[in-house]
Design an enzyme around this catalytic site. Structure first.
Site, short mmCIF file in Angstrom:
data_model
loop_
_atom_site.label_atom_id
_atom_site.label_comp_id
_atom_site.label_asym_id
_atom_site.label_seq_id
_atom_site.Cartn_x
_atom_site.Cartn_y
_atom_site.Cartn_z
CE1 TYR A 26 -3.46 2.77 0.74
CE2 TYR A 26 -2.19 3.23 2.72
CZ TYR A 26 -3.19 3.58 1.83
OH TYR A 26 -3.91 4.73 2.01
CD GLU A 48 -8.22 7.77 5.57
OE1 GLU A 48 -8.16 7.66 6.80
OE2 GLU A 48 -7.25 7.59 4.81
CD1 TRP A 56 -3.81 1.85 5.76
CD2 TRP A 56 -5.88 2.60 6.08
NE1 TRP A 56 -4.35 2.12 4.52
CE2 TRP A 56 -5.62 2.58 4.69
CE3 TRP A 56 -7.14 3.03 6.53
CZ2 TRP A 56 -6.57 2.98 3.74
CZ3 TRP A 56 -8.07 3.42 5.57
CH2 TRP A 56 -7.79 3.40 4.21
#
Length: 210
Positions: A26, A48, A56
């Protein structure tokens, strides 16, 4: 204290990006790359919001399931979700089953569609978000140097709320700005610093994402 770690490939990354292959991929291919399309920006705002209070890495692992559940984050489709779709989402173990965040995603899809009257189809939400890009970007040497909010993220949060968006607080919006390329908070010395091509070595604007 340096926050950079040299990986097996000899490239420098922050420690969080070397904690797993998923996060490394990522970091190396997505984080900080400019997002200029409506669907891409809607997906990132949605994820988000779901990330709030979670890691995350958890969201990334569940991203394929999120994309399936929210029909590829097509704002037109999600905007038409009703109670039947909401109930289905609440039963989907592949995503984060948080009632407020699921309803927020539907609400934000409706707000995204409404923005098109001003900005046009395809780029509306992205263009709106990018209008809050700052004139300078941070030049952090350590993780501790990276801010969690900015005047621009505060302003973006207020503007989005005025347009009917929810779960778009200043901290969440700064994280969005980092992820979508509006600011570059890659640590100086990271092999990804400057990957957006939008900032010079002094942190001044040097390009346009459009």
């Amino acid at each position: 204290m340096s926050a950079l770690v040299t990986g097996p490939d000899g490239l420098a990354r922050p420690a969080w990006a070397e904690s797993s292959g998923l996060l490394r991929g990522y970091y190396d291919t997505e984080w900080g790359v400019p997002v200029t399309d409506e669907r891409g920006m809607f997906e990132r705002i949605s994820l988000e919001a779901f990330q709030s209070g979670l890691s995350w890495a958890t969201i990334l692992r569940k991203r394929p399931a999120f994309r399936a559940a929210f029909r590829g984050f097509d704002p037109d489709v999600v905007a038409d979700f009703g109670e039947a779709e909401y109930d289905t989402l609440m039963q989907d173990a592949g995503i984060v089953r948080n009632a407020r965040k699921i309803r927020a995603t539907i609400t934000n899809a409706q707000a995204t569609v409404a923005l098109r009257g001003r900005y046009g189809s395809g780029t509306g939400l992205a263009e709106f978000v990018w209008s809050f890009r700052p004139e300078r970007t941070p030049l952090p040497e350590r993780i501790e140097d990276v801010p969690t909010t900015s005047p621009e993220s505060v302003a973006l949060s207020k503007a989005l709320k005025k347009e009917g968006f929810v779960f778009v607080g200043p901290t969440t919006m700064f994280a969005l700005m980092e992820a979508a390329g509006l600011v570059d908070t890659h640590l100086t010395g990271s092999h990804r610093r400057g990957c957006s091509g939008l900032w010079d070595a002094e942190g001044e604007s040097a390009g346009d994402p459009w």
